[in-house]
Structure formats: structure tokens, C-alpha cells
Scaffold this active site. Structure first.
Site, PDB file in Angstrom:
ATOM      1  CE  LYS A   1      -3.016   2.716   3.099  1.00 17.32           C
ATOM      2  NZ  LYS A   1      -3.861   2.744   4.318  1.00 17.32           N
TER       3      LYS A   1
ATOM      4  NE  ARG B   1     -10.494  -1.077   4.358  1.00 20.42           N
ATOM      5  CZ  ARG B   1     -10.992  -1.243   5.586  1.00 20.42           C
ATOM      6  NH1 ARG B   1     -12.099  -1.939   5.761  1.00 20.42           N
ATOM      7  NH2 ARG B   1     -10.396  -0.706   6.628  1.00 20.42           N
TER       8      ARG B   1
ATOM      9  CE  LYS C   1      -6.282   8.886   8.122  1.00 20.18           C
ATOM     10  NZ  LYS C   1      -6.894   7.812   8.901  1.00 20.18           N
TER      11      LYS C   1
END
Ligand code: BES
Ligand code: MN
Ligand code: ZN
Length: 506
Positions: A272, A358, A284
Site C-alpha cells: 500500500k 484496501r 481525519k
């Protein structure tokens, strides 16, 4: 000018004496060579140990300045501790690291380290090489953005301290040098991974990361780069969706090392590489967001691994694939609720744009298995905060559909002290991420967050052995050790290098 160090090996008979390091066993016992120095100098070392109540405890250093009766400006005694504190290679690495830490404040162009066992037996070359690797790993500092690299405000003229030669002296120095050669290549891979993780995102974007990977061509690694248009054609909408809000172009970098038999299916490592993770529209909180410059720790580990393998000419065929993107909020950014079609054909409901890693891996994994038909795939990702809740900063989370692969990773982890802990995959966890509008959701909520992330990845892996390492807790911000004082650890490089060595080269 900061110091730069080179490590070499030499005979123990005439160590250069600007600065000298010797070992002491429990209770401060010296080996014959150090003992001889002590004797000629009227017990200067013994007296210093007594005065300082120094007992040779593991990794404790006694620094003696201008030891009378010797020709050294400085003698450092490094404690070996008891037998049980110095039996594994990682113990020798830690000792080398501790010595290096003490040497950083020692001046001199040549520093000699006298390695001998207190009972007079010759040190085995592997231990000496591990000691040297510990030194090399500890030498790492990330100071390229400091204008005052000495940290010495009084050193106005920036006196050159320059090159320092560290000479490791022992019987059997030739064998030690030979054992150290591959370890040096591995340490250089670790240094690269740390640099990539430490580097802020304004300086290391996707383009810059890709050109760092490209540099591995000088070591014989073949590097191919897929651009956005290529990925569009392949249908990588999951990966591209993450990148959509960024002005930096997404890139998929493929590194090939062919050190094995021509026909042998490659091992594949997938990383990643989110060069910065703001969370996107699911943004965030501000506190600690700067850490997300390290959200490419998986890609950094894969790149460092390729450097290590090529540097030591590993006898294996290995492919490293890294998905490089930046996750930004923007008018063009993807929204929570968006549905994207991955390269595999599965549709993904992006419920949270902060569960982006992901999405990147979904396409990178699928591409890797389709294109290269690897023997197995291992991915590394700073994937979830949840793995930090589960395991803290000491172990990485390990998931696998293959017991042998999991066991081999566990073994390599123990051997290198880059430890992993296996967590479960289970259809019951998988159900949690079943889609309502699409095939699969990109988050299953707070419960078992690292596991549901792994279940998500598994949906993009067919029938081949696969393992996933969630390194969110270990790639950066993990506890400082004798072999690393930097924010970034380079976690994964030594683990996977050893895994490759054990599988293909033992
Ligand atoms: N990069 C983060 C995970 C992370 C957190 C790595 C802290 C290192 C330190 C990842 O992209 C992320 O944001 N994950 C979310 C997933 C959630 C939205 C389902 C998380 O862990 O909170
Ligand atoms: Mn995220
Ligand atoms: Zn992330």
C-alpha cells in the site's frame, strides 16, 4: 557535515587506536586481547570498571576518556551480559547498535572494535557480522531537512567531521566480512524504506516515489510503471477512485528481480503506497494527521525489500508491486456512498473514503495474481488503526489463507525480531462487509476493524497462498530500539528478506 561511516573487518593484532571498543563479559571479564591492553596499562580498564561499578551488563557501555598508559584517546567497554543475553543474531545486532549509539559522540577518523569472547574463544563470523549489521542499522539518521546537522550551535564554521572508518577486528575477519556482505545490502534496503516513510508528502509524492523505485534498475531490478491511462484500461476503478481528489497522478510500480530459475513462478509482494492519507471526504481529525505521510509504509517495505534482494543477489524470482496514490478531499474526490467497479469486476460501496488502502490493494492484488501467476502473494499495508488497538506497536497483524505461509512468516519474524501475530479470517467476519447496494462494503464498522479489512482483501485473492501484514503499528512510531532511533522503522524489509532466504536459499 555529519559523520559518514564505513565498516570494514581486520585482523585483531594491531587495532588502530584513536578510539577502541572492547567487549566485557559478566562481572567485567575481559578477553585475552583486551586483557593484554589492560595489563600493559597497569589495569586502567579494570580500575575504571571498578570505579564505575561496571559489571558488563548487556549493552551497557563504559566510556573511558584518555586511558592512561594506552595509545588510545578513548576506550569504550561494551557489556555482553550473561550467555542468555547474547545467544541470538538479534542480540548481537542490538549490541552493535548500542556500541554505535555510544560512538556517535566519539571523534576520530578510525575506530577499532575488538571482538573476542571473554573466555578467549574465537567469535563466530555470523555473530560478528550481525554485530556489524546492528551498527549499520543504527547509523541511520533522517536529517536531510536540518540545516544544522551537527545539532551543535557552537560549531558555526561547520567543521567537517567527515568520514569515519570503523574497523571490526577479530580472528576470522575474512569469514566475518563474507557474512556481512549480504547483511549490508539488507541494511541498505532498510535505510531506503525508512527514508521513504520519513520523507514528508510535499517532497515524496507519487511521482517522486516512482522515481525512487526506478533507481533500483541500477541494481538489476526491472521497473515498469503503469500510468493512470493504463490503469483505466485495466479497469482499476477502485485504486483510481482513491486518487481522484489528488493532483498527483496514481501509479502502479512493478519491480522484477530475477535471481531464480527461469521457469520458476515468482514470489509476489504487494504494498500500500498512500503517499498521504487525509481520509478524503471522510476527513481525519487534525491531531496526528501528519503521521499519514507514512501511509506508504507497505510500499516502502516492498521497495526496500527489492533493494535488499537485488543488492545481495538473492537466488529467487521476486515481484514487487506498489500502488501509489494520494487520498485528498477535493471537488473531484470520491464521496461516501460511491460505488466503484474494481478490476476483478466486483463492485465496492465506498462507505468511508478513509478506508482507502484496501481499495488500492484490491486492484493491486488482483492485477498481480492475474498478470504474474505468482507462487504466492504477501501484501503489506498500514491498513487500520484497529490493528494498533489489538497489537500495539510491537507485532504486526498477520492474516493468511495458508498455514505454511503463516508459519514461515512467523519463523522469519522471530529470527529478525520483526514480529508478526496471526489473527483469524472467518466467513463470519466476511459477512459483515457484504454490500447492500454493491457487492462489498469498504468498511464493516469499528468491531474487528483489522480483521474485516483483511476479509475485504481476501475477496480479491483467488486460490493461491496469500498473506496480509497490517503494519500500521510497526511501520512508524513504534518504540525506539538499539538498531533504530528514527520515526520510521523500515519494518518488513528484514522480515521478508529472511522469509525469501529461508524459502529459496537454505
Ligand atoms: N492509513 C489508515 C490506517 C492507519 C491509522 C495507519 C493509524 C497508521 C496509523 C487507514 O487508511 C485508515 O484510515 N483506516 C481507517 C479505516 C476505517 C475508516 C474503517 C481506520 O483505521 O480508522
Ligand atoms: Mn485512511
Ligand atoms: Zn490509509
Amino acid at each position: 557535515m555529519p559523520k559518514t561511516y564505513t565498516i570494514s573487518f581486520a585482523k585483531p593484532d594491531k587495532p588502530g587506536r584513536e578510539a577502541l571498543v572492547v567487549l566485557a563479559g559478566n562481572e567485567g571479564t575481559l578477553g585475552p586481547l583486551a586483557g593484554a591492553i589492560d595489563k600493559t596499562a597497569d589495569g586502567v580498564l579494570t580500575k575504571a570498571m571498578q570505579t564505575a561499578d561496571y559489571s558488563g551488563a548487556a549493552r551497557k557501555i563504559l566510556d573511558i576518556i584518555n586511558p592512561a598508559g594506552t595509545d588510545a584517546e578513548r576506550i569504550l567497554i561494551a557489556g555482553m551480559g550473561s550467555e542468555s543475553t547474547l545467544e541470538k543474531a538479534t542480540d548481537w545486532e542490538a549490541l552493535g547498535g548500542a556500541v554505535m549509539g555510544a560512538l556517535s559522540s566519539v571523534n576520530g577518523k578510525v575506530i577499532s572494535v575488538l571482538l573476542e569472547n571473554p573466555d578467549g574463544s574465537v567469535l563466530d563470523p555470523e555473530s560478528a557480522a550481525a554485530f556489524a549489521q546492528g551498527m549499520k542499522l543504527r547509523q541511520y539518521i533522517f536529517d536531510r531537512h536540518k540545516s544544522d546537522k551537527d545539532g551543535d550551535k557552537n560549531n558555526k564554521e561547520k567543521k567537517e567531521t567527515g568520514a569515519v572508518k570503523i574497523q571490526i577486528c577479530l580472528e576470522g575477519h575474512l569469514a566475518a566480512k563474507k557474512a556481512f556482505t549480504p547483511l549490508l545490502a539488507i541494511a541498505e534496503g532498510v535505510h531506503l524504506a525508512r527514508d521513504l516513510v520519513n520523507e514528508p508528502a510535499n517532497i515524496l509524492g507519487t511521482i517522486e516515489f516512482a522515481s525512487e523505485a526506478k533507481k533500483l534498475e541500477s541494481l538489476g531490478v526491472k521497473v515498469d510503471i503503469l500510468e493512470e491511462k493504463d490503469m483505466q484500461k485495466l479497469g482499476m476503478r477502485a485504486l483510481l477512485g482513491v486518487s481522484q481528489g489528488s493532483v498527483r497522478p496514481a501509479k502502479l510500480v512493478i519491480m522484477h528481480w530475477k535471481g531464480g530459475k527461469a521457469k520458476e513462478a515468482p514470489a509476489a509482494f504487494v504494498g500500500k503506497g498512500v503517499v498521504f492519507d487525509t481520509g478524503g471526504i471522510s476527513i481525519k481529525p487534525a491531531g496526528g494527521m501528519e503521521d499519514m505521510k507514512g501511509d506508504m509504509g507497505g510500499a516502502a517495505a516492498v521497495t526496500g525489500l527489492m533493494k535488499a534482494l537485488a543488492g545481495r543477489k538473492a537466488k529467487a524470482n521476486v515481484i514487487g508491486v506498489i500502488g501509489l496514490v494520494e487520498n485528498m478531499p477535493d471537488a473531484d474526490a470520491q464521496r461516501p456512498g460511491d460505488v466503484v467497479t474494481s478490476m476483478s469486476g466486483q463492485t465496492i460501496e465506498v462507505l468511508n473514503t478513509d478506508a482507502e488502502g484496501r481499495l488500492v490493494l484490491a486492484d493491486a492484488l488482483w492485477y498481480t495474481q492475474q498478470k504474474f501467476k505468482p507462487a504466492f502473494m504477501i501484501d503489506l499495508a498500514t491498513l487500520t488503526g484497529a490493528v494498533i488497538i489489538a497489537l500495539g506497536h510491537h507485532y504486526a497483524g498477520l492474516y493468511s489463507n495458508d498455514d505454511e505461509l503463516a508459519a514461515d512468516l512467523g519463523q522469519a519474524g522471530t529470527e529478525t525480531a520483526e514480529r508478526v501475530w496471526r489473527l483469524p479470517l472467518d466467513p463470519d467476519y466476511d459477512k459483515i462487509i457484504d454490500g447492500s447496494v454493491g457487492d462489498v462494503k469498504n468498511t464493516g464498522g469499528r468491531a474487528a476493524g483489522s480483521i474485516t479489512a483483511a476479509q475485504f482483501l481476501q475477496r480479491f485473492v483467488n486460490e493461491l497462498p496469500w498473506a496480509h501484514l497490517d503494519i500500521a503499528g510497526t511501520a512508524f512510531g513504534s518504540p525506539k530500539t538499539e538498531i533504530n532511533k528514527s520515526w520510521a522503522s523500515g519494518f518488513g524489509v528484514r522480515l521478508l528478506d529472511r522469509f525469501v532466504k529461508n524459502r529459496y536459499e537454505s
